[in-house]
Each structure stands twice: as structure tokens, then as C-alpha cells.
Design a protein around this motif. Sequence first.
Motif, mmCIF file in Angstrom:
data_model
loop_
_atom_site.group_PDB
_atom_site.id
_atom_site.type_symbol
_atom_site.label_atom_id
_atom_site.label_comp_id
_atom_site.label_asym_id
_atom_site.label_seq_id
_atom_site.Cartn_x
_atom_site.Cartn_y
_atom_site.Cartn_z
ATOM 1 N N ILE A 163 0.757 -1.164 -0.073
ATOM 2 C CA ILE A 163 -0.004 -0.251 0.138
ATOM 3 C C ILE A 163 0.851 1.258 -0.220
ATOM 4 O O ILE A 163 0.721 2.295 -0.795
ATOM 5 N N ASP A 164 1.909 1.141 0.798
ATOM 6 C CA ASP A 164 2.888 2.479 1.060
ATOM 7 C C ASP A 164 3.378 2.540 -0.867
ATOM 8 O O ASP A 164 3.682 3.899 -1.021
ATOM 9 N N GLN A 165 3.753 1.647 -1.253
ATOM 10 C CA GLN A 165 4.293 1.973 -2.757
ATOM 11 C C GLN A 165 3.252 2.297 -3.517
ATOM 12 O O GLN A 165 3.541 3.094 -4.629
ATOM 13 N N ALA A 166 2.066 1.858 -3.512
ATOM 14 C CA ALA A 166 0.902 2.322 -4.094
ATOM 15 C C ALA A 166 0.747 3.985 -4.018
ATOM 16 O O ALA A 166 0.382 4.697 -4.814
ATOM 17 N N ILE A 167 0.901 4.402 -2.631
ATOM 18 C CA ILE A 167 0.820 5.823 -2.394
ATOM 19 C C ILE A 167 1.881 6.559 -3.218
ATOM 20 O O ILE A 167 1.752 7.628 -3.459
ATOM 21 N N VAL A 168 3.128 5.877 -3.005
ATOM 22 C CA VAL A 168 4.170 6.649 -3.759
ATOM 23 C C VAL A 168 3.889 7.072 -5.145
ATOM 24 O O VAL A 168 4.031 7.972 -5.729
ATOM 25 N N GLY A 169 3.419 5.637 -5.601
ATOM 26 C CA GLY A 169 2.975 5.787 -7.042
ATOM 27 C C GLY A 169 1.846 6.713 -7.423
ATOM 28 O O GLY A 169 2.048 7.722 -8.400
ATOM 29 N N ALA A 170 0.850 7.010 -6.443
ATOM 30 C CA ALA A 170 -0.136 8.081 -6.856
ATOM 31 C C ALA A 170 0.294 9.361 -6.856
ATOM 32 O O ALA A 170 -0.079 10.114 -7.601
ATOM 33 N N LYS A 171 1.321 9.546 -5.722
ATOM 34 C CA LYS A 171 1.759 10.917 -5.614
ATOM 35 C C LYS A 171 2.609 11.352 -6.707
ATOM 36 O O LYS A 171 2.750 12.646 -6.850
ATOM 37 N N ARG A 172 3.105 10.486 -7.425
ATOM 38 C CA ARG A 172 4.006 10.885 -8.809
ATOM 39 C C ARG A 172 2.957 11.189 -9.710
ATOM 40 O O ARG A 172 3.315 12.049 -10.466
ATOM 41 N N HIS A 173 1.612 10.788 -9.716
ATOM 42 C CA HIS A 173 0.772 11.323 -10.743
ATOM 43 C C HIS A 173 -0.167 12.616 -10.482
ATOM 44 O O HIS A 173 -0.873 12.996 -11.264
ATOM 45 N N TYR A 174 -0.577 12.635 -8.871
ATOM 46 C CA TYR A 174 -1.548 13.517 -8.489
ATOM 47 C C TYR A 174 -0.812 14.493 -7.467
ATOM 48 O O TYR A 174 -0.097 14.213 -6.803
ATOM 49 N N HIS A 175 -1.515 15.646 -7.669
ATOM 50 C CA HIS A 175 -0.820 16.726 -6.458
ATOM 51 C C HIS A 175 -1.874 17.019 -5.433
ATOM 52 O O HIS A 175 -1.210 17.375 -4.383
#
Length: 161
Positions: A105-117
Motif C-alpha cells: 500500500i505504501d508503494q501504491a501511495i508513492v505511485g499515486a503521488k507521482r501522478h497527482y498533486h
Amino acid sequence: MELSYSLETACPMNTYWAIYLADNFINGLGLDQLLKDIRSGEANIDDQAVYDDIVHNLIAHYQYTDVELGKIQTLKAWNYDRLVNLLRYAYVAKYISEQEMWTAIDQAIVGAKRHYHNWRQYFAAVLLGRSLGWGGDFESNRIVAMKLLNNPNSIYKQYPF
């Protein structure tokens, strides 16, 4: 395969499962190409109508702007949401440990933060991705939108992006 390395690390016993999730839930479904087709006028009329309905309602009811929505370049948010739900289900079913779940889940959060502000941008992408990927209109998502965007106890209000 944006998350395959991270998920393999998080779930070493389930390497095939992790690669499948990364490929099909983060990069799959062709939603980003569909978004490009819609914006260039090359999508079919049904997909265009779904997109127009969501955009109209986000602007009319939740004070989004065309500029704000135009900054969304990917609909991977919908895939991140589904991935987190699947990780939660895998934990409950005892396919993975709690630590494996939280690491992924932490890795998914990191991925999401790369694409959204921010949460607003993330939510709009989830809603567009869900509606275009699975069908549906804004009305079928109105209750979720109200809870997440307006409720002061929403995770969107309680936790910074």
C-alpha cells in the motif's frame, strides 16, 4: 510494470500475483489512451458522453474547473484504488501478512503521488477511471463524491495528500 519491483519485494511468495497486479491494475485497461482519445475527439460517442457527464457534474456540484480537470494526465488513480482494495482482501484472506499489505500500500501511495498533486485531482481521476473503465455515470457515484469531497470526516479532509 511500474510497481512490480516494489510489489515483488513486498510479497516475495507471490511474485506472479504481484507482477499480474502491477501490469493489469496499474498500467492496464487502456484508460490513459482512452482519455487521450476523448480529449482529441477520437473516442466513441458513448465514452465521450460518460466523460462529459462526469466533467459537467464535477464542475457544477464540486467547483472543479476545466483547467483543474485538464491537468489530469492519467487515470491510474482508479487502478491504485482497486489495487489497495485487493491488497486489503488478500490480507483478510491470509494470502499476505499485514506487513506485506502495508508495504505494498505504501508503494501504491508513492505511485499515486507521482501522478497527482492533491486529493481533489486524485478523486476526479478515480471517478473518471471508474466510470470509463467499468461504466456508469456521475449519479451512480454521487454518494461517494459527497462523502469524500464534502464530509469533514472524510480521509480527504483528515489526511494530507
